[in-house]
Design a protein around this motif. Structure first.
Motif, PDB file in Angstrom:
ATOM      1  N   LEU A   6       0.897  -1.291  -0.052  1.00 34.27           N
ATOM      2  CA  LEU A   6       0.109   0.091   0.180  1.00 34.27           C
ATOM      3  C   LEU A   6       0.859   1.277   0.164  1.00 34.27           C
ATOM      4  O   LEU A   6       1.772   1.380   0.779  1.00 34.27           O
ATOM      5  CB  LEU A   6      -0.730   0.144   1.288  1.00 34.27           C
ATOM      6  CG  LEU A   6      -1.563  -1.116   1.652  1.00 34.27           C
ATOM      7  CD1 LEU A   6      -2.345  -0.986   3.097  1.00 34.27           C
ATOM      8  CD2 LEU A   6      -2.414  -1.595   0.345  1.00 34.27           C
ATOM      9  N   THR A   7       0.446   2.123  -0.710  1.00 34.36           N
ATOM     10  CA  THR A   7       1.232   3.395  -0.942  1.00 34.36           C
ATOM     11  C   THR A   7       0.605   4.666  -0.297  1.00 34.36           C
ATOM     12  O   THR A   7       1.162   5.687  -0.097  1.00 34.36           O
ATOM     13  CB  THR A   7       1.531   3.916  -2.228  1.00 34.36           C
ATOM     14  OG1 THR A   7       0.338   4.012  -2.892  1.00 34.36           O
ATOM     15  CG2 THR A   7       2.462   2.929  -3.005  1.00 34.36           C
ATOM     16  N   GLN A   8      -0.500   4.202   0.494  1.00 38.53           N
ATOM     17  CA  GLN A   8      -1.190   5.512   1.273  1.00 38.53           C
ATOM     18  C   GLN A   8      -1.123   5.009   2.746  1.00 38.53           C
ATOM     19  O   GLN A   8      -1.322   3.523   3.202  1.00 38.53           O
ATOM     20  CB  GLN A   8      -2.719   5.339   1.026  1.00 38.53           C
ATOM     21  CG  GLN A   8      -3.759   6.510   1.251  1.00 38.53           C
ATOM     22  CD  GLN A   8      -4.706   6.814   0.376  1.00 38.53           C
ATOM     23  OE1 GLN A   8      -4.932   5.721  -0.253  1.00 38.53           O
ATOM     24  NE2 GLN A   8      -5.320   7.794   0.221  1.00 38.53           N
ATOM     25  N   GLU A   9      -0.929   5.719   3.503  1.00 33.65           N
ATOM     26  CA  GLU A   9      -0.911   5.490   4.973  1.00 33.65           C
ATOM     27  C   GLU A   9      -2.065   5.314   5.546  1.00 33.65           C
ATOM     28  O   GLU A   9      -3.171   6.091   5.280  1.00 33.65           O
ATOM     29  CB  GLU A   9      -0.288   6.907   5.775  1.00 33.65           C
ATOM     30  CG  GLU A   9       0.154   6.563   7.169  1.00 33.65           C
ATOM     31  CD  GLU A   9       0.937   7.675   7.776  1.00 33.65           C
ATOM     32  OE1 GLU A   9       0.786   7.839   8.930  1.00 33.65           O
ATOM     33  OE2 GLU A   9       1.652   8.306   7.058  1.00 33.65           O
ATOM     34  N   TYR A  18     -10.333   3.654   0.858  1.00 34.87           N
ATOM     35  CA  TYR A  18      -9.132   4.275   0.102  1.00 34.87           C
ATOM     36  C   TYR A  18      -9.325   3.963  -0.894  1.00 34.87           C
ATOM     37  O   TYR A  18      -9.067   2.896  -1.540  1.00 34.87           O
ATOM     38  CB  TYR A  18      -7.807   3.812   1.048  1.00 34.87           C
ATOM     39  CG  TYR A  18      -7.504   4.401   2.438  1.00 34.87           C
ATOM     40  CD1 TYR A  18      -6.953   5.550   2.976  1.00 34.87           C
ATOM     41  CD2 TYR A  18      -8.157   3.535   3.465  1.00 34.87           C
ATOM     42  CE1 TYR A  18      -6.696   5.941   3.841  1.00 34.87           C
ATOM     43  CE2 TYR A  18      -7.832   3.841   4.658  1.00 34.87           C
ATOM     44  CZ  TYR A  18      -7.217   5.050   5.092  1.00 34.87           C
ATOM     45  OH  TYR A  18      -6.932   5.332   6.443  1.00 34.87           O
ATOM     46  N   ASN A  20      -7.633   6.312  -3.708  1.00 35.31           N
ATOM     47  CA  ASN A  20      -6.581   6.968  -4.529  1.00 35.31           C
ATOM     48  C   ASN A  20      -5.230   6.423  -4.115  1.00 35.31           C
ATOM     49  O   ASN A  20      -4.576   6.819  -3.234  1.00 35.31           O
ATOM     50  CB  ASN A  20      -6.607   8.527  -4.182  1.00 35.31           C
ATOM     51  CG  ASN A  20      -5.300   9.196  -5.234  1.00 35.31           C
ATOM     52  OD1 ASN A  20      -5.012   8.649  -6.027  1.00 35.31           O
ATOM     53  ND2 ASN A  20      -5.265  10.410  -4.749  1.00 35.31           N
ATOM     54  N   SER A  21      -4.836   5.167  -4.464  1.00 37.08           N
ATOM     55  CA  SER A  21      -3.617   4.485  -3.974  1.00 37.08           C
ATOM     56  C   SER A  21      -3.069   3.679  -5.113  1.00 37.08           C
ATOM     57  O   SER A  21      -3.800   3.061  -5.871  1.00 37.08           O
ATOM     58  CB  SER A  21      -4.179   3.599  -2.795  1.00 37.08           C
ATOM     59  OG  SER A  21      -3.012   2.852  -2.351  1.00 37.08           O
ATOM     60  N   THR A  23      -1.738   0.495  -5.238  1.00 36.33           N
ATOM     61  CA  THR A  23      -1.788  -0.718  -4.373  1.00 36.33           C
ATOM     62  C   THR A  23      -1.612  -1.836  -5.282  1.00 36.33           C
ATOM     63  O   THR A  23      -2.153  -1.915  -6.510  1.00 36.33           O
ATOM     64  CB  THR A  23      -3.161  -0.943  -3.732  1.00 36.33           C
ATOM     65  OG1 THR A  23      -3.280   0.267  -2.919  1.00 36.33           O
ATOM     66  CG2 THR A  23      -3.093  -2.145  -2.877  1.00 36.33           C
ATOM     67  N   CYS A  43      -9.442   0.176  -3.450  1.00 39.65           N
ATOM     68  CA  CYS A  43      -8.134  -0.324  -3.160  1.00 39.65           C
ATOM     69  C   CYS A  43      -8.056  -0.970  -1.529  1.00 39.65           C
ATOM     70  O   CYS A  43      -7.502  -2.156  -1.607  1.00 39.65           O
ATOM     71  CB  CYS A  43      -7.100   0.704  -3.114  1.00 39.65           C
ATOM     72  SG  CYS A  43      -6.880   1.517  -4.658  1.00 39.65           S
TER      73      CYS A  43
END
Length: 103
Positions: A6-9, A18, A20-21, A23, A43
């Motif tokens: 995952l690039t989103q915290e 979520y 906008n990621s 993934t 995502c």
């Protein structure tokens, strides 16, 4: 061994999806990576009782219960992936690894 990048915290105070990621999923037993498709934007979903990766009409790619004891997997439109575990069964989680990369 399956997992997701995952690039989103994620925030424990946020419950919802979520979208906008960047993934992707991986299955180390088959040495396969599944990238996000444009079929939907499901995502990651973080709820009080679960963490899910992917989603759609068929199910989520990875479902983890609220206590991080069990997981399951279904064919998933988000990643165009098959079930990563035995179909229609929940499996006991042996280990979980979480990394946060900072720059």
């Amino acid at each position: 061994t399956i997992g997701a990048v995952l690039t989103q915290e994620l925030s424990l105070g946020y419950h919802g999806r979520y979208t906008n990621s960047f993934t992707w999923l991986f299955d180390l037993t088959k040495m396969v990576v599944y990238k996000k498709t444009s079929k939907n934007d499901y995502c990651v979903s973080l709820e009080k009782d679960s963490l899910t990766i992917g989603g759609g009409e068929l199910g989520c790619a990875i479902y983890i219960d609220q206590f991080f004891e069990y997981c399951s997997s279904y064919p998933c439109l988000t990643f165009d992936s098959p079930s990563l575990l035995s179909p229609n069964e929940k499996e006991e989680i042996q280990d979980i690894e979480v990394y946060k990369l900072c720059y």
